[in-house]
Scaffold this motif. Structure first.
Motif, short mmCIF file in Angstrom:
data_model
loop_
_atom_site.label_atom_id
_atom_site.label_comp_id
_atom_site.label_asym_id
_atom_site.label_seq_id
_atom_site.Cartn_x
_atom_site.Cartn_y
_atom_site.Cartn_z
N SER A 321 0.84 -1.20 0.00
CA SER A 321 0.00 0.00 0.00
C SER A 321 0.87 1.25 0.00
O SER A 321 0.56 2.24 -0.69
CB SER A 321 -0.92 0.00 1.22
N LEU A 322 1.94 1.23 0.78
CA LEU A 322 2.88 2.36 0.78
C LEU A 322 3.45 2.58 -0.62
O LEU A 322 3.55 3.71 -1.11
CB LEU A 322 4.01 2.10 1.77
N HIS A 323 3.83 1.48 -1.25
CA HIS A 323 4.44 1.57 -2.58
C HIS A 323 3.45 2.10 -3.62
O HIS A 323 3.83 2.87 -4.51
CB HIS A 323 4.94 0.18 -3.00
N GLN A 324 2.18 1.71 -3.50
CA GLN A 324 1.18 2.08 -4.49
C GLN A 324 0.62 3.49 -4.27
O GLN A 324 -0.05 4.03 -5.15
CB GLN A 324 0.04 1.06 -4.48
N THR A 325 0.87 4.05 -3.09
CA THR A 325 0.38 5.40 -2.80
C THR A 325 1.32 6.42 -3.42
O THR A 325 2.48 6.55 -3.00
CB THR A 325 0.29 5.63 -1.27
N LYS A 326 0.85 7.14 -4.41
CA LYS A 326 1.71 8.07 -5.15
C LYS A 326 1.90 9.39 -4.41
O LYS A 326 2.97 9.98 -4.45
CB LYS A 326 1.12 8.34 -6.55
N GLU A 327 0.85 9.85 -3.75
CA GLU A 327 0.96 11.13 -3.05
C GLU A 327 1.66 10.94 -1.70
O GLU A 327 1.86 9.82 -1.23
CB GLU A 327 -0.43 11.74 -2.83
N ALA A 328 2.05 12.06 -1.11
CA ALA A 328 2.72 12.03 0.21
C ALA A 328 1.74 11.50 1.26
O ALA A 328 0.54 11.78 1.21
CB ALA A 328 3.21 13.42 0.58
N ILE A 329 2.28 10.75 2.19
CA ILE A 329 1.45 10.18 3.26
C ILE A 329 1.54 11.08 4.49
O ILE A 329 2.62 11.56 4.86
CB ILE A 329 1.92 8.75 3.60
N GLU A 330 0.40 11.29 5.13
CA GLU A 330 0.35 12.19 6.28
C GLU A 330 1.29 11.70 7.39
O GLU A 330 1.39 10.49 7.64
CB GLU A 330 -1.08 12.28 6.81
#
Length: 479
Positions: A321-330
């Motif tokens: 999920s981290l890898h697939q998340t393109k935007e910055a994570i809060e």
């Protein structure tokens, strides 16, 4: 002309319906208004005739196959008609005509107990069986019918009031759902799987009905455990996790954790329901819906029961999920995720050999590039120091990218990787030798003396192992 196909052999009728279905799906942009009324009349005739044929004491097996195929084609066509595509959609004023057909299809004998016994022997899932049998497909279509009604309500002036009424505005749906929840009337596992797969939408349609019937859909009675298994596996495998649905099913998540097979061998394949449970729990934790440190909480129970392979899969889900998340994570989400890793790492340190899958899953986290670079390399080093092999394709390229920034930490990770592989006689450096050369070169060219020394020692070690191509990277001494 559809009604002219009545009184013909059923293969003509279902072939026509199949052609119309294909036209609706593939050429809807070219369609003018679709003449649903005449088509529905043919559907009703096919369904009624098939039931009359089925009521006969003796029926030719081949002929029965034709009627069954006709009924299945009717359900498939209705499914397309309940879409939100305007040109394909069945007009709302035909609601009664549609229901007369659909209700009859929910009474079809297929799937039979013999069908389900064969499904058990072949180890296939009951959701698949539900989709490929008449009564099963009809029950799926009942929910689509209800959603079709709801979409029409949304366009009415009193939409909020009608939608709030739930199944009071569509009592025919509630009647069928209630009937098929009675295990004496409907013992089929395939049909029960339909309730699981559509449970989030049942909550959407009528949250009160869904809450009141949780204990029927997922029965606690041990004699009905097979029905619980079918509903739960369908839900947890095919549904995303929604917070409002989780609130309704909280106890069933507890029950699913209790059913985890703690004796499962490390190399035994996880079941779909176990993987789905891990994925749901990680998603809920990511959102902050469930907490890590509640003694009686779901995560505490999960980690007390789950074998290493399942714990590893849970962390892998987070990493993917981290890898697939393109935007910055809060930042608060990253902090929460790092807290989970730290707790699992501390647990694994007591007995690393029992946590190899879980520790190796950090490779996905490292590969995501979402964390502070120094922290990520330090955590990877901790895993490697415990003697756990991490998939090189997950870490080698990123290590090469980070080598110029933090050469000593990266060269240490490379050295640990090589020693682990040497000890396991599982030498894979040819799969990442270009990345290894980049890391070694970055260390040698850096201003960090310790990194230079570690790189030279590692090149010499590689030479001892017979990999001499790296010696070209050694610094040339002045004469």
């Amino acid at each position: 002309m559809a009604e002219q196909f009545q009184d013909l052999h059923p293969r003509y009728g279902y072939s026509l319906l199949g052609g119309l279905e294909n036209a609706l799906i593939n050429q809807h942009d070219k369609l003018r208004e679709f003449p649903w009324l005449s088509v529905l009349r043919l559907c009703y005739w096919l369904v009624e005739e098939s039931h009359q044929a089925g009521d006969q004491e003796k029926i030719d097996h081949e002929f029965d196959h034709y009627w069954r195929t006709a009924n299945k084609e009717v359900t498939d066509l209705l499914r397309v008609g309940f879409t939100d595509q305007q040109k394909q959609q069945i007009p709302f004023n035909l609601r009664g005509d549609v229901w007369n057909i659909l209700k009859r299809l929910t009474q079809d004998p297929n799937p039979t107990p013999e069908d389900e016994a064969q499904e058990n022997r072949s180890n296939r899932d009951f959701t698949t069986l539900s989709l490929n049998t008449v009564r099963g497909a009809a029950m799926h279509t009942v929910v689509r019918y209800a959603l079709w009604i709801r979409r029409h309500f949304e366009q009415m002036p009193d939409s909020a009031e009608r939608i709030a009424q739930g199944f009071n505005e569509m009592p025919e749906v509630r009647q069928i759902l209630d009937e098929h929840l009675d295990p004496d009337y409907e013992p089929s596992q395939a049909i029960r799987s339909v309730y699981g797969q559509w449970f989030p939408w049942l909550v959407l349609l009528d949250s009160d009905w869904a809450s009141q019937n949780v204990s029927k859909i997922f029965p606690a009675d041990e004699a009905l455990s097979h029905l619980w298994d079918s509903a739960w596996e369908s839900y947890i495998t095919y549904c995303s996790v929604y917070n409002n649905v989780f609130d309704v099913l909280h106890q069933e998540y507890n029950n699913a954790i209790e059913k985890i097979d703690t004796a499962k061998h490390q190399n035994q394949q996880l079941s779909h329901s176990e993987e789905g449970l891990a994925q749901h729990l990680m998603t809920l934790y990511w959102r902050g819906t469930i907490n890590l440190n509640e003694p009686e909480g779901l995560l505490a129970q999960f980690y007390a029961k789950a074998p290493d392979a399942l714990c590893g899969y849970a962390l892998e889900c987070v990493g993917r999920s981290l890898h697939q998340t393109k935007e910055a994570i809060e930042p608060d989400i990253l902090n929460r995720i790092q807290l989970l890793w730290q707790q699992r790492l501390d647990t694994a340190r007591t007995e690393p050999a029992s946590h190899t899958h879980e520790l190796a899953a950090f490779g996905w986290w490292f590969n995501s590039g979402k964390f502070n670079e120094t922290w990520a390399v330090e955590q990877l080093a901790e895993v490697l120091k415990l003697g756990v092999q991490v998939e090189e394709f997950l870490i080698s390229e990123r290590l090469a990218t980070l080598a110029p920034k933090i050469p000593q930490s990266v060269i240490e990770c490379l050295s640990l990787m090589i020693e682990i592989e040497t000890a396991k006689n599982a030498w894979h450096i040819y799969g990442y030798r270009e990345e290894a050369k980049i890391i070694l070169s970055a260390a040698i060219e850096s201003s960090n003396d310790q990194a230079k020394q570690t790189a030279v020692e590692l090149i010499n070690r590689l030479g001892e192992l017979g990999y001499w191509e790296f010696r070209e990277l050694l610094p040339v001494e002045s004469p």
